[in-house]
Design a protein around this motif. Structure first.
Motif, PDB file in Angstrom:
ATOM      1  N   SER A 217       0.839  -1.211   0.000  1.00 25.97           N
ATOM      2  CA  SER A 217       0.000   0.000   0.000  1.00 25.97           C
ATOM      3  C   SER A 217       0.868   1.253   0.000  1.00 25.97           C
ATOM      4  CB  SER A 217      -0.919   0.019   1.228  1.00 25.97           C
ATOM      5  OG  SER A 217      -1.681  -1.155   1.286  1.00 25.97           O
ATOM      6  N   LEU A 218       1.978   1.203   0.751  1.00 26.68           N
ATOM      7  CA  LEU A 218       2.887   2.358   0.784  1.00 26.68           C
ATOM      8  C   LEU A 218       3.460   2.607  -0.617  1.00 26.68           C
ATOM      9  CD1 LEU A 218       4.650   1.560   4.169  1.00 26.68           C
ATOM     10  CD2 LEU A 218       3.351   3.630   3.670  1.00 26.68           C
ATOM     11  N   GLY A 219       3.829   1.528  -1.296  1.00 28.43           N
ATOM     12  CA  GLY A 219       4.345   1.649  -2.673  1.00 28.43           C
ATOM     13  C   GLY A 219       3.264   2.218  -3.584  1.00 28.43           C
ATOM     14  N   ASP A 220       2.050   1.670  -3.489  1.00 30.17           N
ATOM     15  CA  ASP A 220       0.955   2.122  -4.366  1.00 30.17           C
ATOM     16  C   ASP A 220       0.598   3.588  -4.104  1.00 30.17           C
ATOM     17  OD1 ASP A 220       0.891  -0.400  -5.387  1.00 30.17           O
ATOM     18  OD2 ASP A 220      -0.937  -1.030  -4.345  1.00 30.17           O
ATOM     19  N   ALA A 221       0.807   4.034  -2.859  1.00 31.02           N
ATOM     20  CA  ALA A 221       0.490   5.435  -2.522  1.00 31.02           C
ATOM     21  C   ALA A 221       1.648   6.371  -2.881  1.00 31.02           C
ATOM     22  CB  ALA A 221       0.171   5.553  -1.033  1.00 31.02           C
ATOM     23  N   GLY A 222       2.738   5.816  -3.381  1.00 37.79           N
ATOM     24  CA  GLY A 222       3.863   6.648  -3.823  1.00 37.79           C
ATOM     25  C   GLY A 222       4.813   7.057  -2.713  1.00 37.79           C
ATOM     26  N   VAL A 223       4.804   6.327  -1.581  1.00 40.17           N
ATOM     27  CA  VAL A 223       5.747   6.639  -0.493  1.00 40.17           C
ATOM     28  C   VAL A 223       7.083   5.959  -0.815  1.00 40.17           C
ATOM     29  CG1 VAL A 223       6.244   6.404   1.972  1.00 40.17           C
ATOM     30  CG2 VAL A 223       3.905   6.899   1.213  1.00 40.17           C
ATOM     31  N   ALA A 224       8.107   6.764  -1.009  1.00 40.79           N
ATOM     32  CA  ALA A 224       9.403   6.241  -1.463  1.00 40.79           C
ATOM     33  C   ALA A 224      10.322   5.955  -0.286  1.00 40.79           C
ATOM     34  CB  ALA A 224      10.043   7.257  -2.400  1.00 40.79           C
ATOM     35  N   GLU A 225      11.409   5.231  -0.559  1.00 42.02           N
ATOM     36  CA  GLU A 225      12.462   5.022   0.444  1.00 42.02           C
ATOM     37  C   GLU A 225      13.191   6.348   0.698  1.00 42.02           C
ATOM     38  OE1 GLU A 225      12.622   2.691   2.282  1.00 42.02           O
ATOM     39  OE2 GLU A 225      11.994   0.889   1.279  1.00 42.02           O
ATOM     40  N   PRO A 226      13.740   6.562   1.900  1.00 37.75           N
ATOM     41  CA  PRO A 226      13.740   5.694   3.074  1.00 37.75           C
ATOM     42  C   PRO A 226      12.489   5.839   3.962  1.00 37.75           C
ATOM     43  CG  PRO A 226      15.063   7.618   3.560  1.00 37.75           C
ATOM     44  CD  PRO A 226      14.545   7.808   2.153  1.00 37.75           C
ATOM     45  N   LEU A 227      11.534   6.686   3.551  1.00 33.86           N
ATOM     46  CA  LEU A 227      10.374   6.926   4.417  1.00 33.86           C
ATOM     47  C   LEU A 227       9.515   5.662   4.556  1.00 33.86           C
ATOM     48  CD1 LEU A 227       9.351  10.522   3.247  1.00 33.86           C
ATOM     49  CD2 LEU A 227      10.900   9.849   5.091  1.00 33.86           C
ATOM     50  N   ARG A 228       9.435   4.900   3.447  1.00 31.47           N
ATOM     51  CA  ARG A 228       8.640   3.657   3.488  1.00 31.47           C
ATOM     52  C   ARG A 228       9.166   2.713   4.556  1.00 31.47           C
ATOM     53  NH1 ARG A 228       7.617   1.559  -2.183  1.00 31.47           N
ATOM     54  NH2 ARG A 228       9.807   1.089  -2.182  1.00 31.47           N
ATOM     55  N   SER A 229      10.492   2.526   4.601  1.00 33.12           N
ATOM     56  CA  SER A 229      11.096   1.618   5.596  1.00 33.12           C
ATOM     57  C   SER A 229      10.905   2.140   7.016  1.00 33.12           C
ATOM     58  CB  SER A 229      12.589   1.446   5.342  1.00 33.12           C
ATOM     59  OG  SER A 229      12.757   0.721   4.172  1.00 33.12           O
ATOM     60  N   ARG A 230      10.977   3.458   7.176  1.00 33.58           N
ATOM     61  CA  ARG A 230      10.800   4.018   8.534  1.00 33.58           C
ATOM     62  C   ARG A 230       9.375   3.773   9.024  1.00 33.58           C
ATOM     63  NH1 ARG A 230      13.084   9.990   8.536  1.00 33.58           N
ATOM     64  NH2 ARG A 230      12.318   9.892  10.679  1.00 33.58           N
ATOM     65  N   TRP A 231       8.411   3.917   8.128  1.00 29.50           N
ATOM     66  CA  TRP A 231       6.998   3.648   8.471  1.00 29.50           C
ATOM     67  C   TRP A 231       6.849   2.169   8.864  1.00 29.50           C
ATOM     68  CZ3 TRP A 231       2.423   6.596   6.043  1.00 29.50           C
ATOM     69  CH2 TRP A 231       1.206   6.033   6.435  1.00 29.50           C
ATOM     70  N   LEU A 232       7.399   1.276   8.019  1.00 28.75           N
ATOM     71  CA  LEU A 232       7.257  -0.176   8.271  1.00 28.75           C
ATOM     72  C   LEU A 232       7.924  -0.587   9.579  1.00 28.75           C
ATOM     73  CD1 LEU A 232       7.811  -1.431   4.620  1.00 28.75           C
ATOM     74  CD2 LEU A 232       5.712  -1.689   5.967  1.00 28.75           C
ATOM     75  N   LYS A 233       8.999   0.102   9.931  1.00 25.29           N
ATOM     76  CA  LYS A 233       9.699  -0.218  11.176  1.00 25.29           C
ATOM     77  C   LYS A 233       8.830   0.112  12.389  1.00 25.29           C
ATOM     78  CE  LYS A 233      14.196   0.444  13.282  1.00 25.29           C
ATOM     79  NZ  LYS A 233      15.387   1.260  13.299  1.00 25.29           N
ATOM     80  N   ILE A 234       8.166   1.246  12.350  1.00 23.12           N
ATOM     81  CA  ILE A 234       7.284   1.634  13.469  1.00 23.12           C
ATOM     82  C   ILE A 234       6.169   0.608  13.601  1.00 23.12           C
ATOM     83  CG2 ILE A 234       5.615   3.363  14.288  1.00 23.12           C
ATOM     84  CD1 ILE A 234       7.403   5.508  12.962  1.00 23.12           C
ATOM     85  N   ASP A 235       5.547   0.266  12.478  1.00 22.96           N
ATOM     86  CA  ASP A 235       4.433  -0.700  12.500  1.00 22.96           C
ATOM     87  C   ASP A 235       4.932  -2.067  13.002  1.00 22.96           C
ATOM     88  OD1 ASP A 235       1.501  -0.924  11.217  1.00 22.96           O
ATOM     89  OD2 ASP A 235       2.567  -2.817  10.957  1.00 22.96           O
ATOM     90  N   GLY A 236       6.080  -2.495  12.458  1.00 17.55           N
ATOM     91  CA  GLY A 236       6.621  -3.822  12.807  1.00 17.55           C
ATOM     92  C   GLY A 236       7.032  -3.928  14.262  1.00 17.55           C
ATOM     93  N   ALA A 237       7.313  -2.792  14.890  1.00 12.98           N
ATOM     94  CA  ALA A 237       7.744  -2.807  16.293  1.00 12.98           C
ATOM     95  C   ALA A 237       6.632  -3.303  17.219  1.00 12.98           C
ATOM     96  CB  ALA A 237       8.198  -1.412  16.706  1.00 12.98           C
TER      97      ALA A 237
END
Ligand code: HEM
Length: 154
Positions: free
Chosen positions: A105-125
């Protein structure tokens, strides 16, 4: 004095804004969560956890919660993730299925690296605190609240 910059620091100017601001604030979080919950509500396994729950309400709750977690406005007024999910039997596999949908969904919404990984890290925590080893470790949020167990569709 000599300051040694890492290759990243040397090529990119430092951005001191919060992750929330770097992402573009509320419009970006709302866009991602619309795409994400469209995918969840269409998913044969995950959607069963959301039976009877209004998609727009959950999108708004998730947006306000993540805004707060990313250094944005502090206006979240729901439960915190551990008490909100204590009645759901969330397995490791289910968590991963959801996480992959979020990444897409982050990719489809156009959220690019490194912001995508930072978002996923918060969620994954939240993984270790939300995943349960057995149904016995789930408990209702109030006396008559049922434990939600959804077997993986075959
Ligand atoms: C497979 C994993 C997950 C499942 C199946 C799941 C499912 C749900 C469901 C069904 C609700 C609605 C509860 C209700 O209103 O009765 C909910 C609420 C919520 N979830 Fe999750 N969730 C998962 C992972 C996460 C993660 C990783 C986070 C944190 C980033 C999160 C944050 C929230 C928040 C903030 C709410 C709103 C709680 C409230 O309104 O009081 N969830 N979740």
């Amino acid at each position: 004095m000599v300051t040694i910059l890492s290759p990243d620091q040397a090529s990119e100017p430092r951005d001191d804004r919060s992750l929330y601001d770097q992402l573009g604030g509320h419009p970006t979080l709302a866009r991602v969560h619309r795409i994400f919950y469209d995918a969840i509500y269409a998913h044969a396994w995950l959607r069963q956890f959301f039976d009877g729950i209004d998609q727009k309400v959950i999108e708004d709750q998730q947006t306000d919660f993540m805004a707060m977690a990313m250094g944005g406005p502090d206006r979240y007024c729901g439960k915190f993730p551990v008490p909100a999910h204590k009645h759901m039997f969330i397995t490791d596999e289910l968590f991963e299925v959801r996480h992959v949908l979020l990444e897409r969904s982050l990719g489809d919404a156009g959220v690019a690296e490194p912001l995508r990984s930072r978002w996923l890290k918060i969620d994954g925590a939240f993984k270790t605190r939300l995943v349960k080893k057995s149904v016995d470790t789930c408990e209702g949020r109030f006396k008559t609240d049922p434990v939600v167990v959804v077997p993986k569709p075959t």
